[in-house]
Design an enzyme around this catalytic site. Structure first.
Site, short mmCIF file in Angstrom:
data_model
loop_
_atom_site.label_atom_id
_atom_site.label_comp_id
_atom_site.label_asym_id
_atom_site.label_seq_id
_atom_site.Cartn_x
_atom_site.Cartn_y
_atom_site.Cartn_z
N GLY A 14 0.83 -1.19 0.00
CA GLY A 14 0.00 0.00 0.00
C GLY A 14 0.87 1.24 0.00
O GLY A 14 1.48 1.57 1.01
N GLY B 179 0.01 4.40 -0.37
CA GLY B 179 -0.75 5.62 -0.14
C GLY B 179 -0.04 6.51 0.87
O GLY B 179 1.14 6.33 1.17
N LEU C 194 -1.58 0.70 -8.17
CA LEU C 194 -1.45 1.78 -9.16
C LEU C 194 0.00 1.88 -9.61
O LEU C 194 0.84 2.44 -8.90
CB LEU C 194 -1.92 3.11 -8.56
CG LEU C 194 -3.37 3.13 -8.04
CD1 LEU C 194 -3.67 4.48 -7.38
CD2 LEU C 194 -4.35 2.84 -9.17
N ASP D 179 1.79 3.59 -11.91
CA ASP D 179 2.46 4.87 -12.13
C ASP D 179 2.76 5.57 -10.81
O ASP D 179 3.86 6.09 -10.60
CB ASP D 179 1.59 5.77 -13.01
CG ASP D 179 1.53 5.29 -14.46
OD1 ASP D 179 2.40 4.46 -14.83
OD2 ASP D 179 0.64 5.71 -15.19
N LYS D 180 1.79 5.59 -9.92
CA LYS D 180 2.02 6.21 -8.61
C LYS D 180 3.11 5.47 -7.85
O LYS D 180 3.98 6.08 -7.23
CB LYS D 180 0.74 6.22 -7.78
CG LYS D 180 0.91 6.89 -6.42
CD LYS D 180 -0.35 6.84 -5.59
CE LYS D 180 -0.21 7.68 -4.32
NZ LYS D 180 0.96 7.35 -3.51
N ARG E 247 -9.59 4.47 1.88
CA ARG E 247 -9.32 5.60 2.77
C ARG E 247 -10.56 5.89 3.62
O ARG E 247 -11.69 5.84 3.14
CB ARG E 247 -8.95 6.83 1.96
CG ARG E 247 -8.65 8.05 2.82
CD ARG E 247 -8.37 9.29 2.00
NE ARG E 247 -7.14 9.16 1.23
CZ ARG E 247 -6.66 10.14 0.46
NH1 ARG E 247 -7.32 11.27 0.35
NH2 ARG E 247 -5.54 9.95 -0.22
N ARG F 174 -14.25 3.38 11.93
CA ARG F 174 -13.31 2.40 11.39
C ARG F 174 -14.02 1.08 11.08
O ARG F 174 -13.66 0.38 10.13
CB ARG F 174 -12.18 2.18 12.40
CG ARG F 174 -11.28 3.41 12.58
CD ARG F 174 -10.18 3.14 13.60
NE ARG F 174 -9.28 4.29 13.74
CZ ARG F 174 -9.44 5.25 14.62
NH1 ARG F 174 -10.47 5.21 15.46
NH2 ARG F 174 -8.59 6.25 14.70
N ASN G 215 -7.32 -0.13 8.48
CA ASN G 215 -8.47 -0.07 9.37
C ASN G 215 -9.71 -0.76 8.78
O ASN G 215 -9.88 -0.76 7.57
CB ASN G 215 -8.82 1.39 9.70
CG ASN G 215 -7.93 1.94 10.79
OD1 ASN G 215 -7.64 1.27 11.77
ND2 ASN G 215 -7.48 3.17 10.63
N ASP H 53 -2.84 5.54 19.58
CA ASP H 53 -3.81 6.11 20.53
C ASP H 53 -3.13 6.40 21.87
O ASP H 53 -3.39 7.45 22.49
CB ASP H 53 -4.97 5.14 20.77
CG ASP H 53 -5.63 4.68 19.49
OD1 ASP H 53 -6.81 5.00 19.29
OD2 ASP H 53 -4.96 4.01 18.69
N ARG I 17 -1.11 9.51 21.65
CA ARG I 17 -1.97 10.69 21.72
C ARG I 17 -2.41 10.95 23.17
O ARG I 17 -2.46 12.09 23.62
CB ARG I 17 -3.19 10.50 20.82
CG ARG I 17 -2.87 10.52 19.33
CD ARG I 17 -4.02 10.02 18.49
NE ARG I 17 -3.78 10.19 17.06
CZ ARG I 17 -4.26 9.40 16.11
NH1 ARG I 17 -5.03 8.37 16.43
NH2 ARG I 17 -3.99 9.63 14.83
N HIS J 235 -8.96 -0.29 18.56
CA HIS J 235 -8.44 0.97 18.01
C HIS J 235 -9.63 1.67 17.37
O HIS J 235 -9.92 1.52 16.19
CB HIS J 235 -7.36 0.70 16.96
CG HIS J 235 -6.95 1.92 16.18
ND1 HIS J 235 -6.47 3.06 16.78
CD2 HIS J 235 -6.98 2.18 14.85
CE1 HIS J 235 -6.19 3.96 15.85
NE2 HIS J 235 -6.51 3.45 14.68
#
Length: 354
Positions: free
Chosen positions: A47, A49, A74, A76-77, A119, A126, A158, A186, A189, A213
């Site tokens: 992945g 992304g 993908l 090209d990406k 996404r 989630r 997720n 979490d 945070r 989560h």
């Protein structure tokens, strides 16, 4: 037109290319150099992304792998992301970067990190992502396990707890080698909010979020400490408003912080990148550090043994994966909330019929 990424692709023969620059060191009269036998470490990120590339970039700068393989649907990406990192080679540790849309590029991985998935939409829980991502995992996990049968699987997609269960079932790996990133972020945070209030470094705050989560996560107030001192009693003595309602407000703020980032920039990336890189270091460097990650929790804190649910508990991580789960002392209310979180997750897992 496809651009070249190396001189070999431009027609230059790579064999013996360095011989004009370097000569062998004489070894007792022999001119044959001794081959280097160190075992190389390979990490694959599935992945490419925003989350996957934040993880790859953080791992790259921390010099944790000799080879990083990127996989994405993908092409090209994917090639663009790989080139962008390769062009920074002069500023980074020497790491071989490879990429492909085919899972075979992950062959021989020591650690496979799965971030692929739909996404999260602003306002979407989630757990609502579940059905869209399970179908994707059916295409990813079996070939990943086939190409790297000894790898550790680290799931980030997720809803991470349910998808860690899915990865465990689809891979056939022992539960100790299938781990979800869980509430590691979490908890960070949570520690950040407390540290800001107490005016200390977040690394000096010991505090855990456990369970799912997501929306049913549990803040463990009873064991929270700074410099070995219990914090909750001190907070309640100095602040009249630290009642149950206030504690729930803080827990809710931790849960909602991800949603806030998503609503502002469209996705989360940097914090999860650092979180997963810390897990990768603990695993591959056999650090035996304690992280709240998603593990098989059957039998812990009253969770039924026949509920094969994955959720976050403080676990000791090393090169073999999960080395053990901490037997935390919870209050009855904390244990009750954890069991409720486990039931929420198990109800979703049970529907999958894996």
């Amino acid at each position: 037109m496809k651009k070249a990424t190396s001189l070999s692709e431009l027609g230059f023969d790579a064999d013996g290319a360095s011989s004009g620059f370097f000569g062998p060191v004489a070894d007792g009269g022999s001119t044959t150099p001794t081959s280097h036998r160190r075992r190389l470490t390979k990490i694959s990120v599935i992945g490419a992304g925003n989350v996957g590339m934040a993880i790859a970039q953080t791992i790259l700068t921390r010099d944790m792998a000799d080879e990083i393989a990127l996989v994405d649907a993908l092409p090209d990406k994917l090639r663009g992301e790989m080139l962008d990192l390769q062009h920074a080679a002069a500023f980074l540790p020497r790491v071989r970067l490879v990429s492909d849309t085919d899972m075979s590029v992950t062959r021989g991985s020591d650690l496979a990190i799965v971030t692929a998935g739909a996404r999260q939409i602003p306002g979407e829980t989630r757990l609502n992502l579940l059905q869209r991502n399970v179908a994707l995992f059916r295409k990813i996990v079996p070939p990943l396990a086939e190409h790297s049968p000894e790898a550790l699987l680290l799931i980030v997609s997720n809803p991470v707890d349910v998808l860690t269960y899915v990865a465990w079932k689809l891979s056939g790996f022992p539960a100790s080698r299938v781990i979800g990133s869980g509430t590691n972020l979490d908890s960070s945070r949570f520690r950040f909010l407390l540290a800001e209030h107490l005016q200390v470094n977040a690394q000096d705050v010991q505090a855990y979020m456990v369970g799912e989560h997501g929306d049913s996560s549990v803040a463990i107030w009873s064991s929270m400490s700074v410099a070995g001192m219990p914090v909750l009693k001190s907070l309640r003595e100095s602040h009249e408003r630290f009642d149950e309602e206030a504690l729930e407000g803080i827990r809710r703020a931790v849960v909602d912080s991800a949603y806030e980032v998503i609503s502002l920039k469209g996705y989360t990336s940097w914090a999860i990148g650092y979180s997963v890189a810390s897990l990768a270091a603990s695993l591959l460097r056999d650090q035996h550090r304690i992280h709240p990650v998603s593990v098989l929790a059957s039998g812990f804190h009253g969770i039924p043994h026949d509920h094969q649910v994955f959720l976050s508990l403080p676990a000791r991580l090393g090169r073999a994966g999960v080395l053990g789960v901490a037997e935390m002392e919870l209050t009855e209310e904390e244990a009750r909330r954890l069991r409720r979180s486990a039931k929420t997750l198990w109800d979703n897992c049970h529907l999958l019929d894996l």
